[in-house]
Design a protein around this motif. Structure first.
Motif, PDB file in Angstrom:
ATOM      1  N   HIS A   2      -1.664 -13.547  19.081  1.00 19.28           N
ATOM      2  CA  HIS A   2      -2.813 -12.798  18.537  1.00 19.28           C
ATOM      3  C   HIS A   2      -4.093 -13.626  18.684  1.00 19.28           C
ATOM      4  O   HIS A   2      -5.123 -13.125  19.158  1.00 19.28           O
ATOM      5  CB  HIS A   2      -2.546 -12.456  17.067  1.00 19.28           C
ATOM      6  N   MET A  45      -1.091 -13.495   7.998  1.00 21.82           N
ATOM      7  CA  MET A  45      -0.781 -12.600   9.139  1.00 21.82           C
ATOM      8  C   MET A  45       0.723 -12.444   9.270  1.00 21.82           C
ATOM      9  O   MET A  45       1.237 -11.345   9.514  1.00 21.82           O
ATOM     10  CB  MET A  45      -1.352 -13.206  10.428  1.00 21.82           C
ATOM     11  N   TRP A  85     -10.122  -2.354  18.926  1.00 22.50           N
ATOM     12  CA  TRP A  85      -9.934  -3.686  18.369  1.00 22.50           C
ATOM     13  C   TRP A  85     -10.562  -3.779  16.982  1.00 22.50           C
ATOM     14  O   TRP A  85      -9.939  -4.259  16.032  1.00 22.50           O
ATOM     15  CB  TRP A  85     -10.552  -4.750  19.285  1.00 22.50           C
ATOM     16  N   PHE A  98       0.769   4.308  10.991  1.00 19.29           N
ATOM     17  CA  PHE A  98      -0.580   3.827  11.349  1.00 19.29           C
ATOM     18  C   PHE A  98      -1.564   4.971  11.124  1.00 19.29           C
ATOM     19  O   PHE A  98      -1.372   6.064  11.643  1.00 19.29           O
ATOM     20  CB  PHE A  98      -0.571   3.418  12.831  1.00 19.29           C
ATOM     21  N   CYS A 148      -8.447  -1.978  14.417  1.00 19.55           N
ATOM     22  CA  CYS A 148      -7.244  -2.744  14.007  1.00 19.55           C
ATOM     23  C   CYS A 148      -7.623  -3.973  13.187  1.00 19.55           C
ATOM     24  O   CYS A 148      -6.932  -4.322  12.223  1.00 19.55           O
ATOM     25  CB  CYS A 148      -6.450  -3.155  15.246  1.00 19.55           C
ATOM     26  N   MET A 178       4.999  -5.059   7.840  1.00 16.93           N
ATOM     27  CA  MET A 178       4.925  -3.945   8.802  1.00 16.93           C
ATOM     28  C   MET A 178       6.316  -3.385   9.089  1.00 16.93           C
ATOM     29  O   MET A 178       6.476  -2.184   9.339  1.00 16.93           O
ATOM     30  CB  MET A 178       4.286  -4.423  10.116  1.00 16.93           C
ATOM     31  N   CYS A 233      -3.875  -5.059  25.280  1.00 27.08           N
ATOM     32  CA  CYS A 233      -3.005  -6.246  25.079  1.00 27.08           C
ATOM     33  C   CYS A 233      -1.584  -5.761  24.837  1.00 27.08           C
ATOM     34  O   CYS A 233      -0.980  -6.005  23.789  1.00 27.08           O
ATOM     35  CB  CYS A 233      -3.508  -7.159  23.973  1.00 27.08           C
ATOM     36  N   PHE A 292       5.877  -4.773  18.012  1.00 28.41           N
ATOM     37  CA  PHE A 292       6.851  -3.696  17.790  1.00 28.41           C
ATOM     38  C   PHE A 292       8.280  -4.237  17.807  1.00 28.41           C
ATOM     39  O   PHE A 292       9.124  -3.853  17.017  1.00 28.41           O
ATOM     40  CB  PHE A 292       6.674  -2.608  18.863  1.00 28.41           C
ATOM     41  N   TYR A 334     -11.705 -11.576   8.451  1.00 32.55           N
ATOM     42  CA  TYR A 334     -10.933 -11.655   9.706  1.00 32.55           C
ATOM     43  C   TYR A 334     -11.416 -12.870  10.505  1.00 32.55           C
ATOM     44  O   TYR A 334     -10.626 -13.668  10.997  1.00 32.55           O
ATOM     45  CB  TYR A 334     -11.120 -10.363  10.519  1.00 32.55           C
ATOM     46  N   GLN A 373       0.815  -1.222   0.000  1.00 34.31           N
ATOM     47  CA  GLN A 373       0.000   0.000   0.000  1.00 34.31           C
ATOM     48  C   GLN A 373       0.843   1.264   0.000  1.00 34.31           C
ATOM     49  O   GLN A 373       0.383   2.335  -0.347  1.00 34.31           O
ATOM     50  CB  GLN A 373      -0.940  -0.005   1.211  1.00 34.31           C
ATOM     51  N   ARG A 397      -8.169  -2.836   9.690  1.00 39.09           N
ATOM     52  CA  ARG A 397      -6.886  -2.531   9.036  1.00 39.09           C
ATOM     53  C   ARG A 397      -6.128  -3.815   8.701  1.00 39.09           C
ATOM     54  O   ARG A 397      -5.526  -3.940   7.645  1.00 39.09           O
ATOM     55  CB  ARG A 397      -6.025  -1.647   9.941  1.00 39.09           C
ATOM     56  N   LEU A 398      -6.192  -4.774   9.599  1.00 41.40           N
ATOM     57  CA  LEU A 398      -5.464  -6.031   9.350  1.00 41.40           C
ATOM     58  C   LEU A 398      -6.086  -6.759   8.157  1.00 41.40           C
ATOM     59  O   LEU A 398      -5.388  -7.256   7.263  1.00 41.40           O
ATOM     60  CB  LEU A 398      -5.490  -6.907  10.596  1.00 41.40           C
ATOM     61  N   LEU A 443       1.207  -8.154  23.549  1.00 43.00           N
ATOM     62  CA  LEU A 443       1.182  -8.460  22.104  1.00 43.00           C
ATOM     63  C   LEU A 443       1.709  -7.273  21.312  1.00 43.00           C
ATOM     64  O   LEU A 443       2.541  -7.419  20.425  1.00 43.00           O
ATOM     65  CB  LEU A 443      -0.239  -8.811  21.661  1.00 43.00           C
ATOM     66  N   ILE A 444       1.297  -6.083  21.688  1.00 48.11           N
ATOM     67  CA  ILE A 444       1.742  -4.877  20.969  1.00 48.11           C
ATOM     68  C   ILE A 444       3.255  -4.722  21.110  1.00 48.11           C
ATOM     69  O   ILE A 444       3.970  -4.466  20.144  1.00 48.11           O
ATOM     70  CB  ILE A 444       0.998  -3.628  21.477  1.00 48.11           C
TER      71      ILE A 444
HETATM   72  O1  LIG Z   1       0.335  -3.392   2.740  1.00 47.77           O
HETATM   73  C1  LIG Z   1       1.174  -2.601   3.216  1.00 47.77           C
HETATM   74  O2  LIG Z   1       1.968  -1.947   2.525  1.00 47.77           O
HETATM   75  C2  LIG Z   1       1.238  -2.465   4.745  1.00 47.77           C
HETATM   76  C3  LIG Z   1      -0.016  -1.761   5.277  1.00 47.77           C
HETATM   77  C4  LIG Z   1       0.044  -1.643   6.802  1.00 47.77           C
HETATM   78  C5  LIG Z   1       0.223  -3.030   7.415  1.00 47.77           C
HETATM   79  C6  LIG Z   1       0.358  -2.928   8.929  1.00 47.77           C
HETATM   80  O3  LIG Z   1       1.355  -2.476   9.445  1.00 47.77           O
HETATM   81  N1  LIG Z   1      -0.652  -3.406   9.689  1.00 47.77           N
HETATM   82  C7  LIG Z   1      -1.921  -3.901   9.220  1.00 47.77           C
HETATM   83  C8  LIG Z   1      -2.839  -3.608  10.377  1.00 47.77           C
HETATM   84  C9  LIG Z   1      -1.954  -3.605  11.626  1.00 47.77           C
HETATM   85  S1  LIG Z   1      -2.206  -2.051  12.468  1.00 47.77           S
HETATM   86  O4  LIG Z   1      -1.625  -1.041  11.670  1.00 47.77           O
HETATM   87  O5  LIG Z   1      -3.596  -1.942  12.817  1.00 47.77           O
HETATM   88  C10 LIG Z   1      -1.323  -2.221  13.940  1.00 47.77           C
HETATM   89  C11 LIG Z   1      -1.941  -2.790  15.049  1.00 47.77           C
HETATM   90  C12 LIG Z   1      -1.226  -2.928  16.225  1.00 47.77           C
HETATM   91  C13 LIG Z   1       0.103  -2.492  16.258  1.00 47.77           C
HETATM   92  F1  LIG Z   1       0.806  -2.600  17.395  1.00 47.77           F
HETATM   93  C14 LIG Z   1       0.725  -1.918  15.138  1.00 47.77           C
HETATM   94  C15 LIG Z   1      -0.006  -1.788  13.968  1.00 47.77           C
HETATM   95  C16 LIG Z   1      -2.290  -4.730  12.534  1.00 47.77           C
HETATM   96  C17 LIG Z   1      -3.611  -4.924  12.924  1.00 47.77           C
HETATM   97  C18 LIG Z   1      -3.914  -5.972  13.799  1.00 47.77           C
HETATM   98  C19 LIG Z   1      -2.892  -6.791  14.240  1.00 47.77           C
HETATM   99  O6  LIG Z   1      -3.085  -7.898  15.041  1.00 47.77           O
HETATM  100  C20 LIG Z   1      -4.373  -8.135  15.493  1.00 47.77           C
HETATM  101  C21 LIG Z   1      -4.668  -7.317  16.692  1.00 47.77           C
HETATM  102  C22 LIG Z   1      -3.712  -7.080  17.658  1.00 47.77           C
HETATM  103  F2  LIG Z   1      -2.470  -7.510  17.477  1.00 47.77           F
HETATM  104  C23 LIG Z   1      -4.049  -6.416  18.819  1.00 47.77           C
HETATM  105  C24 LIG Z   1      -5.352  -5.964  18.973  1.00 47.77           C
HETATM  106  C25 LIG Z   1      -6.291  -6.138  17.976  1.00 47.77           C
HETATM  107  C26 LIG Z   1      -5.936  -6.825  16.842  1.00 47.77           C
HETATM  108 CL1  LIG Z   1      -7.076  -7.091  15.588  1.00 47.77          CL
HETATM  109  C27 LIG Z   1      -1.591  -6.590  13.899  1.00 47.77           C
HETATM  110  C28 LIG Z   1      -1.290  -5.559  13.034  1.00 47.77           C
HETATM  111  C29 LIG Z   1       0.124  -5.389  12.632  1.00 47.77           C
HETATM  112  C30 LIG Z   1       0.140  -4.988  11.227  1.00 47.77           C
HETATM  113  C31 LIG Z   1      -0.524  -3.621  11.100  1.00 47.77           C
HETATM  114  C32 LIG Z   1       1.459  -3.717   6.881  1.00 47.77           C
HETATM  115  C33 LIG Z   1       1.372  -3.851   5.359  1.00 47.77           C
END
Ligand SMILES: O=C(O)[C@H]1CC[C@H](C(=O)N2CC[C@@]3(S(=O)(=O)c4ccc(F)cc4)c4ccc(OCc5c(F)cccc5Cl)cc4CC[C@@H]23)CC1
Length: 276
Positions: A237, A115, A74, A135, A77, A122, A150, A158, A260, A43, A80-81, A153-154
């Motif tokens: 996760h 994932m 949640w 983000f 995110c 990321m 959480c 990171f 999801y 992206q 976005r995921l 996990l975060i």
């Molecule tokens: O395509 C591209 O170029 C890029 C676009 C952006 C992409 C990207 O970085 N991401 C896509 C979404 C996002 S995020 O940006 O929302 C994000 C979320 C938490 C973070 F600490 C950092 C980023 C994401 C979302 C949920 C997740 O696990 C599921 C989850 C949890 F962990 C915790 C709670 C809830 C949920 Cl649901 C993990 C991550 C890590 C990758 C991140 C990476 C590819």
């Protein structure tokens, strides 16, 4: 086994054409098409991210995220995921050899690997100098995600991004590494494991070819060392999602994207992943 059986054309003294072992040409072509697929299905371009590098959230903006409810953050995110996973599905479909796999195996690899690929991708969005990730249009530190409840996990997400980003992979190296993460013959529920192993073998050759060409073979073992961490992140996760779903069953049921739930919900069959 003769040279031709091994895929080598013998040198023809008449013609001036000195033949490469066909496998080298095949590997070159495979690398080029994986890199092209990666470029077409990410992206953000590295130069865009570089330009935005110091665009960080203000304290007020961070506070606004931290004031969101657990289920709202949640959901944000999860959306976005799911969006990022759809780009990974597109990436997979454009990898030679992946589409030749049977539908069941394509879906099994995406269900268990998408994932992991998103987490590797990321690392391209990470700034190791201030430990922030791109983000919602700016760079955010872990504190912005506090309302997810959480923190472990975060922190692990990171940490992984930081370590991988520190290896400074080129886009080509990143592209082929993500193809390797996806095409894994040890995944569960594969019908034709041998076939997946054959496709993986070529991608492994492509990665070592690229690392050799870039004089960075020393990075290979560091990359392979990061793979088990990906597995543990995905397990964590799923564990957090189970916890979250107990607290907010309705949010997951009616507000989380169907893809999801298919990918990360327990043993639901995959409808929207069909990759035809
Ligand atoms: O395509 C591209 O170029 C890029 C676009 C952006 C992409 C990207 O970085 N991401 C896509 C979404 C996002 S995020 O940006 O929302 C994000 C979320 C938490 C973070 F600490 C950092 C980023 C994401 C979302 C949920 C997740 O696990 C599921 C989850 C949890 F962990 C915790 C709670 C809830 C949920 Cl649901 C993990 C991550 C890590 C990758 C991140 C990476 C590819």
């Amino acid at each position: 086994m003769s040279g031709s059986e091994m895929g080598f054309r013998s040198f023809d003294p008449e013609s001036s054409f000195f033949s490469y072992p066909t496998s080298h040409l095949h590997i070159e072509e495979l690398s080029a098409s994986i890199v092209r697929s990666h470029r077409e299905t990410t992206q953000y371009r590295p130069e865009e991210l570089q330009a935005l590098r110091w665009k960080v959230f203000s304290r007020e903006e961070i506070h606004a995220y931290q004031s969101k409810s657990v289920d709202e953050m949640w959901q944000h995110c999860a959306v976005r995921l799911t969006d990022a996973v759809q780009y990974v599905v597109e990436f997979a479909k454009r990898i030679p050899g992946f589409r030749q796999l049977c539908q069941n195996d394509q879906i099994a690899l995406l269900k268990s690997g998408s994932m992991e690929v998103v987490l590797v991708r990321m690392s391209r969005m990470f700034n190791t100098e201030n430990n922030t990730v791109f983000f919602d249009g700016k760079f955010a530190g872990t504190e912005l995600f506090k309302s997810l409840a959480c923190g472990d996990l975060i922190a692990a997400v990171f940490d992984f991004a930081h370590n991988l980003c520190a290896l400074r992979l080129t886009e080509q190296q990143m592209a082929v590494f993500t193809a390797l993460v996806l095409i894994n013959a040890d995944r569960p529920c594969l019908e034709d494991r041998e076939r997946v192993q054959k496709v993986r073998r070529d991608v492994e050759l492509a990665l070592s070819h690229i690392m050799h060409r870039d004089n960075q073979e020393s990075l290979l073992h560091k990359l392979y060392q990061r793979v088990p961490v990906l597995k543990s992140l995905c397990a964590l996760h799923i564990e957090k999602l189970r916890w979250f779903r107990q607290l907010y069953p309705l949010t997951v049921h009616s507000l989380f994207p169907p893809l999801y739930k298919e990918l990360f919900g327990s043993d639901t069959d995959i409808q929207s992943l069909t990759t035809h």
